[in-house]
Design an enzyme around this catalytic site. Structure first.
Site, mmCIF file in Angstrom:
data_model
loop_
_atom_site.group_PDB
_atom_site.id
_atom_site.type_symbol
_atom_site.label_atom_id
_atom_site.label_comp_id
_atom_site.label_asym_id
_atom_site.label_seq_id
_atom_site.Cartn_x
_atom_site.Cartn_y
_atom_site.Cartn_z
ATOM 1 N N CYS A 1 0.886 -1.108 -0.094
ATOM 2 C CA CYS A 1 -0.039 -0.012 -0.266
ATOM 3 C C CYS A 1 0.793 1.381 -0.024
ATOM 4 O O CYS A 1 1.503 1.530 -0.888
ATOM 5 C CB CYS A 1 -0.923 0.006 1.223
ATOM 6 S SG CYS A 1 -2.245 1.330 1.048
ATOM 7 N N HIS B 1 -3.504 -5.467 0.667
ATOM 8 C CA HIS B 1 -2.959 -5.670 2.199
ATOM 9 C C HIS B 1 -2.842 -7.386 2.382
ATOM 10 O O HIS B 1 -3.880 -7.842 3.071
ATOM 11 C CB HIS B 1 -3.653 -5.165 3.188
ATOM 12 C CG HIS B 1 -3.320 -3.792 3.173
ATOM 13 N ND1 HIS B 1 -2.492 -3.036 3.680
ATOM 14 C CD2 HIS B 1 -4.264 -2.539 2.489
ATOM 15 C CE1 HIS B 1 -2.723 -1.617 3.572
ATOM 16 N NE2 HIS B 1 -3.580 -1.429 3.054
ATOM 17 N N GLU C 1 -1.213 -8.715 4.478
ATOM 18 C CA GLU C 1 -1.124 -8.597 6.070
ATOM 19 C C GLU C 1 -2.578 -8.727 6.765
ATOM 20 O O GLU C 1 -2.465 -8.930 7.843
ATOM 21 C CB GLU C 1 -0.095 -7.688 6.431
ATOM 22 C CG GLU C 1 -0.631 -6.288 6.877
ATOM 23 C CD GLU C 1 -0.984 -5.524 5.596
ATOM 24 O OE1 GLU C 1 -0.643 -5.978 4.570
ATOM 25 O OE2 GLU C 1 -1.169 -4.427 5.618
#
Lengths: 274, 980
Positions: free
Chosen positions: A96, A226, A228
């Site tokens: 990002c 994302h 994560e």
């Protein structure tokens, strides 16, 4: 087994550092949050790590443009250690805001002079949006996938995006062609079936539905979505449905989400660099 | 020398800002606009040659891939416009913080260029189209700038005068206010002229105090007292004495009672908590937020606040600093909690409110809403705190006075949950610099709004700098974990005055005001003391730790400065360059407020009109209309703009469904990623019920907040709630009467549910004066709930899952249509407001918790606005599946207090009643028996099943369909209104 060391870069406005830390830990790495001032003041510090992760957030408020100020800080204050890090064949991931930074400081798509050849500009919807997207990685079409981050991924994965400036644009056609030729386009937005599709599947209007690219050697990965945020199945917006349909009673409590494999790939590869 | 740099998108690159403005202009009804171009302007000051300016542009300010730039000197900057082309350039007013300045300066320094002394920004819009001067003015004022913080650049003027207002050094001059010689009339005038919002009785008290000291107060002392005694800081209505008279109508008879209340807060809200005495309540009503136990090593805290008046004047800045402030409440709780979720609830005027009805000085509801949403988005997203839950409601009476509630929950290690200041410790100010922003914010919110408010109180408006706060958060948590300070609190309303005053309350404090870092020169000692500049906190630090503490902050570019010392003098002493400018007894400051008895009257009225027409045969159009109501319709446009997943903890997100767009009930967040434990948050709000009876509004809000927790698989085991009262002027007996009645409801119902309050807030004086007539908002109570969940893997979501599954309604439906959306749709309020029986509700809630934890529930949704029909439709279209529903199976009773003419129960009443404590539950066929036995002793009905096709049919009491529709149509009705 030795654990590779991950430097998770932090500065004013970084805000996905904790979950990136969690992701790398789950993937088997020894991850550490490091403030940029520490790296600038001790130029040799970066050497101790095998992976540099630039997490999401709003570095310096994304003032001027997303990631711009941190990109220029890296380029002007930390460039030697970073060049050395890259030359040593170590890994970098930018997620990002981290992707925006890697592109704006010229590390992606990457050239010798670190000239900026692409950008991530304001979404076509003209607003920040948090939504889940399907991503294809074309691995079945690419014979020798150099990118170390995408091994063992299913053809289509599901991750959230959360950004206002994610529209990938290259400087010109030549840069885009080079990206294609070198297999540097790693993730593309698509529909559930892997077909190219318009908004909201492509959430920002990126050229060629590009969601993530790597450098030519396949060690530096930048992506807007994302990974994560999808380490655990319970982060999936429809985990209830998946749980019933895919796992049924065999569901493990800590079932992994689609994003974890990306971190595992990085960690596995980095193990060899220790 | 100053350099102007103009940056715009290259030809062929999408100009997102310009296109957005064009759309907004068309929305205003101005059709002649053809194109809008956006140009970003930077003004650099300093000793720079053009080559360096080019370097700054190319390396920092301009994205060479998509943008072009032009550098110019101010004189030749303004090119003559072409015909049909208008230029509007908007810049910040002097003294207003421009968040971009600091980071851009840093950027230029990183490049190795040192000559830049200041950076300012402006936004330039080139508007093409045949516009009249009047239209251009409307566009500018309604869309492009807010005169409180910005202005349109006048080129002729800027060319002549220096662009930076040079701040003069402040010349010290101690100001005293002559109270000793002042008559009552003069005292009132002093309060009014100084915007102190103190009443005569309070002014007299202050006069008496200084009479004993044989001197007049300084301006600073008077301001300090006004801040401390303000409604905003002192909550004097809730803590004062009230003479309460109540007149109810029970079974046609008038029942009157009188009550004299000493401290409404202690005798209702706090009383519940005290009586319940839950072992998991850690810290209640004493810190910046309420604290409960999370696991064996952590506690969580929760606080919701309002920022109504600032948001009315400057929606972006008001909401921005509202969320910034409540985040600091979490950070200022105990020794600092890490915020892990935000919640927001708004009340606005209708977005389609006619422009010509708008009172003078009032922003249009749509602009207010857009501004508030972007303010929350900006601050919450940049702080990296997920905004996971909220609600938006609309009513005409919020046009002049919107409500903006912002809440934050935080987590902290158990041993960091308390603070203690000791004499001899240093007062340390950390975070942002102090400027003139926000002067009189606390006192300003303690008065009513008028059309003059925007002129006289413009100093109260601020813009936040979330990155400043993020840096401060990062460093505070490091200092906390190294035990480098003993107490912390935030500078909110009242600034240093309230933060230091509060922390030094028990001991005493000495502050050297000239030590406070300033944004610019020229602030007087009083301005420094009462400024409400954002992103600042006060720490109490022992002398041995001060070096280490300052290092933690400075390492990450955050200022930390010693500004004074906590003493044992029991006095508040302030110095400016060695001059004593304030010398007050803490006791007088905190306990000197005169006792004032306020009158409160509540007279119930059962005479609201209710519809007399009979039940319509086809209820399909009514359901569609209900789904399209602004209160009920999809808020996806808002939710997607908030990062609701950052920190990675989300388990039940605000939107859920087969394409992630259905309306979830509560949200579940996992604050520690490698733990299975979760935190559930929800909100209950319904001002319409309060228009009939504030007691039952309070009851319904509590029920709604709690049932949302049950709906996602939670339980009542460890739930705490917060109260947030937004009311009209409490000096008016009818306003205060309804407030008291609501507080009574809070006590009875929370006690009945055995759910304690842990913190709360009130915002009174929510009135707006138009043509000398004061319009109060409907008294609005927000109940926010936080629950601890042992295992998030047991969570339940709201969307229909499988064709063939059974659909149940659990809980009893009554003919309680009073205050319902169905009545409101037809222009009625009605009288039979939904009630709550905590005993019955508790058995429903507990049975469902048991069932969900046993894995018997596929999906669950609570019934609230729009009743059964809306809840069923939402579940169906969120799951992309149809439903067949049979009304005859719904457990339905008529209440005794309503006389009914017809014999047969009304289908519309069953479908649209908003009775409390009800749920729709989806259960797999093979779990039917187990589920039904879990519900033993609870009213429920098996009312239908989930269908594979998209048909949504409801069969009436006679077996004929009364709703015949399909989910695509219903979803479209629900999504369309706020698809902006």
């Amino acid at each position: 087994m030795p654990k590779p060391k991950v430097c998770i870069l932090r500065t004013a406005g970084t805000n996905c550092d904790m979950e990136t830390h969690f992701a790398f830990r789950e993937a088997g790495a020894d991850a550490e949050l490091v403030h940029i001032n520490n790296l600038i003041n001790q130029q040799g510090k970066l050497k101790a790590y095998q992976i540099l992760a630039i997490p999401g957030g709003f570095s310096y408020g994304d003032d001027i443009a997303a990631g711009k100020i941190l990109a220029s800080e890296l380029k002007y204050k930390l460039i030697d250690p970073i060049k050395k890090f890259v030359a040593d064949g170590k890994l970098i991931i930018g997620i990002c805001n981290g992707f925006q930074i890697l592109v704006k400081c010229g590390l992606l798509p990457g050239n010798n002079n670190l000239n900026q050849e692409a950008t991530l500009s304001i979404n076509d919807s003209a607003k920040f949006e948090d939504r889940w997207v399907y991503l294809k990685n074309q691995k079945s079409k690419i014979k020798n996938q150099k990118c170390v981050w995408v091994k063992n991924l299913p053809e289509i994965i599901y991750l959230p995006v959360a950004h206002g400036e994610g529209k990938f644009i290259t400087k010109d056609k030549a840069v885009l062609e080079r990206l294609k030729k070198n297999n540097q386009i790693i993730f593309q937005y698509c529909d559930e079936k892997g077909k190219s599709a318009a908004y909201p599947y492509n959430p920002n209007g990126s050229e060629e539905d590009i969601a993530g690219i790597s450098d030519e050697r396949g060690r530096i990965l930048g992506l807007m979505p994302h990974p994560e945020r999808h380490i655990l199945l319970t982060q999936h917006p429809r985990w209830h449905t998946i749980k019933d349909k895919k796992y049924g009673p065999s569901l493990k409590r800590w079932q992994a989400g689609d994003g974890l494999q990306i971190f595992r790939n990085g960690v596995e590869y980095a193990r060899k660099l220790i | 020398m100053s350099w102007h740099i103009e940056i715009k998108e290259k030809e062929g690159i999408f100009d997102a800002v310009g296109e957005g403005i064009k759309k907004d202009i068309l929305d205003l009804g101005i059709r002649s606009v053809r194109k809008v171009r956006f140009i970003q302007v930077y003004i650099l000051e300093g000793n720079l040659i053009e080559g360096k300016v080019r370097e700054i542009c190319e390396e920092l300010l301009v994205d060479k891939i998509t943008q072009d730039y032009a550098i110019s000197r101010p004189l030749n900057r303004h090119e003559l416009p072409e015909p049909g082309e208008f230029t509007v350039e908007v810049a910040y007013n002097p003294g207003v913080m421009d968040p971009v300045e600091e980071s851009t300066l840093k950027g230029t320094q990183d490049l190795g260029i040192i000559g830049v002394t200041s950076v300012r920004t402006a936004k330039k819009y080139i508007i093409k189209g045949n516009l009249t001067g009047e239209e251009l003015k409307i566009i500018s004022e309604k869309l492009l700038y807010n005169k409180l913080i910005q202005h349109v650049v006048d080129y002729s003027e800027s060319a002549r005068s220096s662009p930076v207002a040079r701040e003069l050094d402040y010349q010290f001059n101690l100001i005293t206010v002559d109270l000793l010689g002042a008559s009552d009339k003069r005292l009132a005038a002093i309060s009014q002229e100084g915007q102190l919002f103190l009443n005569l009785r309070e002014m007299q008290q202050i006069k008496d105090y200084f009479k004993k000291l044989k001197r007049n107060p300084t301006d600073c002392e008077l301001e300090t007292i006004a801040q401390t005694w303000s409604e905003h800081c002192g909550h004097k209505t809730f803590r004062g004495k009230i003479d309460y008279t109540e007149e109810l109508e029970v079974d046609g008879k008038k029942v009157k009672r009188k009550e004299s209340i000493d401290n409404l807060l202690k005798s209702t809200i706090m009383k519940v908590t005290k009586e319940l005495n839950k072992p998991w309540c850690v810290s209640v009503f004493q810190d910046n937020s309420g604290v409960i136990r999370f696991d064996s090593r952590h506690n969580v805290c929760f606080k919701v606040e309002t920022h109504n008046h600032p948001s009315a004047l400057e929606p972006f800045g008001g909401a921005n600093t509202g969320i910034g402030g409540v985040i600091r409440d979490s950070l200022g709780t105990g020794l600092g909690a890490k915020p892990f979720l935000n919640t927001n609830v708004f009340c606005f005027g209708p977005p389609d409110y006619p422009f010509d009805k708008l009172p003078e000085g009032v922003l249009h509801p749509k602009r207010l809403m857009k501004g508030v949403v972007s303010g929350v988005r900006d601050y919450g997203n940049k702080m990296g705190i997920p905004t996971v839950n909220g609600a938006v409601l609309f009513h005409e009476r919020f046009v002049g006075n919107p409500l903006v509630y912002c809440g934050t929950a935080g987590i902290m290690p158990k041993d960091k949950s308390f603070k203690k200041v000791s004499p001899g410790e240093l007062v340390v100010l950390v975070g942002g610099k102090t400027g003139r922003d926000g002067i009189h914010g606390a006192t300003f919110s303690s008065g009513e709004l008028t059309h003059e408010s925007e002129k006289i109180s413009s100093g109260a408006v601020q813009i936040g700098n979330p990155i400043q706060e993020k840096k401060m958060l990062d460093t505070i948590l490091q200092a906390r974990d190294r035990n480098l300070y003993t107490a912390i609190t935030d500078c909110g309303g009242g600034g240093l005055s309230s933060a230091v005053g509060e922390m030094g309350k028990g001991s005493g404090a000495k502050v050297y005001l000239d030590k406070v870092p300033l944004k610019y020169k020229g602030l007087s000692y009083t301005e420094i003391w009462i400024s409400e500049s954002q992103e600042r906190m006060i720490l109490s630090v022992s002398k041995k730790n001060i070096g280490a503490l300052i290092e933690v902050f400075n390492k990450e570019n955050v200022e930390a400065v010693v500004i004074g010392e906590f003493t044992n003098t029991k006095k508040l002493e302030l110095f400016y360059r060695d001059n004593l400018v304030c010398d007050l007894d803490m006791k007088f400051l905190h306990d000197g407020l005169p006792e004032i008895v306020k009158k409160a009257v509540y007279i119930s009225s059962n005479k609201h009109k209710a519809p007399v027409s009979s039940c319509p045969r086809n209820l399909t159009p009514y359901l569609e209309k209900l789904l399209s109501r602004y209160d009920i319709c999809s808020k996806e446009w808002i939710v997607r703009q908030y990062d609701h997943e950052v920190q990675g903890g989300s388990v039940v997100k605000p939107l859920s469904g087969i394409v992630n767009d259905g309306p979830s009930d509560a949200s579940i967040v996992r604050p520690i990623l490698n733990s299975s434990m979760g935190v559930i948050v929800s909100n209950g709000i319904n001002f319409r019920f309060g228009l009939i009876d504030p007691y039952w509004m309070a009851a319904s809000c509590i029920d709604e907040a709690l049932r949302q927790i049950i709906a996602v698989g939670g339980s009542l085991k460890e739930v705490a709630i917060l109260d947030n009262f937004c009311w009209g002027n409490p000096d008016k007996p009818d306003r205060l009467g309804s407030l008291v009645r609501a507080a009574y409801g809070c006590y009875d119902i929370a006690k009945g549910f055995e759910v304690p309050f842990i913190s709360g807030k009130d915002s009174l004086y929510n009135e707006f004066t138009v043509n000398n007539k004061s319009i109060a908002i409907p008294g609005t109570l927000l109940i926010s709930a936080i629950a601890v969940m042992d295992d998030v893997h047991k969570a339940v979501s709201m969307y229909a899952k499988n064709p063939g599954d059974l659909v149940y309604v659990v809980g009893q439906t009554y003919d309680e249509l009073g205050g319902s959306h169905y009545y409101d749709l037809m222009g009625y309020l009605g009288n039979n407001v939904p009630r709550v029986s905590p005993a019955e509700a508790k058995s429903v809630f507990n049975a469902l918790s048991k069932a969900s934890s046993a894995g018997l529930i596929k999906a669950m949704h609570d019934c609230s606005d729009g009743g059964l029909a809306v809840a069923l439709a939402e579940m169906a279209f969120a799951g992309g599946l149809g439903m067949n529903i049979f009304l005859s199976e719904v457990p339905y009773k008529e209440t005794q207090n309503v006389k009914r003419k017809t014999q047969k129960p009304r289908e519309d009443f069953i479908l649209f009643s908003e009775s409390n404590s009800r749920f729709i539950v989806e259960v797999a066929k093979d779990k039917q028996k187990e589920f039904e036995s879990a519900l033993e002793g609870v009213s429920f009905g098996l009312i239908g099943c989930v269908m594979k096709d998209k048909k949504f049919n409801v069969y009436g009491l006679g077996g004929k369909p009364c709703v015949k529709s399909d989910i695509d149509k219903l979803k479209e009705a629900w999504q369309k209104p706020l698809r902006w």
